[in-house]
Design an enzyme around this catalytic site. Structure first.
Site, short mmCIF file in Angstrom:
data_model
loop_
_atom_site.label_atom_id
_atom_site.label_comp_id
_atom_site.label_asym_id
_atom_site.label_seq_id
_atom_site.Cartn_x
_atom_site.Cartn_y
_atom_site.Cartn_z
N ASP A 51 0.87 -1.18 0.00
CA ASP A 51 0.00 0.00 0.00
C ASP A 51 0.90 1.23 0.00
OD1 ASP A 51 0.96 0.28 2.53
OD2 ASP A 51 -0.94 -0.05 3.54
N CYS B 156 -10.55 -29.69 8.70
CA CYS B 156 -9.63 -28.63 8.25
C CYS B 156 -8.21 -29.20 8.19
CB CYS B 156 -9.69 -27.44 9.22
SG CYS B 156 -8.45 -26.17 8.87
N ASP C 23 -7.83 -7.52 1.17
CA ASP C 23 -6.85 -7.78 2.23
C ASP C 23 -7.50 -7.45 3.55
OD1 ASP C 23 -6.69 -4.78 1.60
OD2 ASP C 23 -5.62 -4.95 3.50
ZN ZN Z 1 -7.70 -25.58 10.97
#
Ligand code: ZN
Length: 370
Positions: A91, A303, A265
């Site tokens: 940025d 996950c 972002d």
């Molecule tokens: Zn995880």
């Protein structure tokens, strides 16, 4: 040379594409983890890569003051300095200058004077300095210096921000760049459609490699912000990448993707981790809670992140409550993985032409994650 950006699939206003940079291609939509001071807090670059990050963000404001862009250039540029060989967007520093409002001293047609957060000394950012700092850092995408106002700014302030932002973009456009560096301009205008249109038209006429939608997600209500995003994206050219600055909650990213945004972002995944919370499909889990004391399940079933494949909620809770560094790290790794996976799944849904139905389903559970 091939195009900097190609759209490969569309579903409604949502798009899947590829951004080509000097350090590789970035599939879009892309979430960019924020490495404020040249590091995504507590996460190693190899880990970032393994989590699926395709591009990271560095903050020119902070790197300019500490350790200094010249020093980083002397050491081979930001990629070498931080050990990340993938794409980097920097940025311009404008957001920090204008969000730390009590340090602001004066704005004029050539730049902005403010007090540094590091030592309180008066400092000045100009389009020339923003270009030079980012050239020295050697980032793949450099941003123009802009004026980002908080929610609630009145029309005359917004109008002045639009005027200055165009003037500064004009001054910055043709200044020296790092090899292959792309330059994006930032549209302003807050929630005012007419000013947003003016800002977009003026910047598009100047011609940049991409355009950011700035001055949103600055404290306004969500619905008007999403409506303004629809409008702001539509003012931008189809063939150029669109970057929404500063959004990273699961609902927010899916909403801006559905409105034609390609990049975004946010510090949210790592900041949330530092408060002891995990993002999951069922919402946000506060690991400090006593109900996790004997919970042997992973943060999120299925996950593949380093936290979920090895550790229980009970263990992460213990680490968080004892302020162990590993707890913060595990939550950061998980939260980044969660968001990067969500965005990758969004991309696949766009490619299949099922984005809207997929999004509704994804948000069903995540509603509590906001
Ligand atoms: Zn995880």
């Amino acid at each position: 040379m091939s195009e900097t950006f190609s759209v490969i699939a569309r579903d409604g206003a949502a798009r899947a594409g590829v951004l080509r940079t000097a350090h590789g291609e970035v599939p879009t939509p892309a979430f960019m983890p924020v490495g404020t001071k040249g590091t995504v807090k507590s996460v190693d670059p190899d880990e970032l890569r393994a989590l699926g990050a395709g591009i990271v963000l560095g903050n020119a404001y902070h790197l300019h003051f500490r350790p200094g862009a010249e020093l980083i250039a002397e050491l081979g540029g930001l990629h070498a300095f931080m050990g990340w060989d993938g794409p980097i967007l920097t940025d311009s520093g404008g957001f920090q200058v204008f969000s730390l409002r009590d340090t602001l001293l004066e704005v004029d047609d050539d730049g902005v004077t403010f007090r540094s957060v590091y030592d309180g000394a008066p400092e000045r950012f100009t389009p020339e300095l923003a270009a030079r700092v980012q050239e020295r850092l050697g980032s793949d995408v450099a941003m123009c210096l802009d004026i980002c106002l908080p929610a609630g700014a009145d029309r005359s302030e917004l109008e002045e921000a639009v005027r200055c932002t165009t003037l500064w973009a004009q001054q910055q456009r043709d200044l020296p760049r790092a090899p292959g560096q792309l330059r994006f301009a930032i549209t302003q205008g807050g929630l005012d459609g007419e000013l947003r249109r003016r800002s977009s038209e003026e910047l598009v006429a100047l011609g940049f490699d991409g355009y950011a939608i700035g001055g949103l997600s600055v404290g306004e209500h969500r619905e008007p912000m999403f409506d303004a995003t629809t409008e702001a994206a539509a003012f931008l050219p189809e063939e150029k990448p669109r970057y929404f600055m500063g959004i990273g909650d699961p609902e927010g990213v899916l909403e801006v993707i559905s409105r034609g945004v390609d990049m975004f972002d946010c510090v949210l995944p790592t900041r949330t981790a530092r408060t002891g919370s995990a993002l999951t499909r069922e919402g946000r889990l506060n690991l400090r809670n006593a109900r996790f004391a004997r919970d042997q399940r992973p943060l999120e079933e299925g996950c593949p992140c380093p936290a979920c494949t090895r550790f229980s909620r009970a263990y992460v809770r213990h680490l968080v409550n004892q302020q162990e560094i590993l707890g913060l790290r595990l939550l950061s790794l998980h939260n980044l993985r969660f968001l990067l996976d969500l965005v990758a799944a969004a991309r696949r849904a766009i490619e299949r032409g099922e984005f809207l139905s997929w999004k509704e389903e994804a948000l069903e559970g995540a509603k509590g994650a906001m």
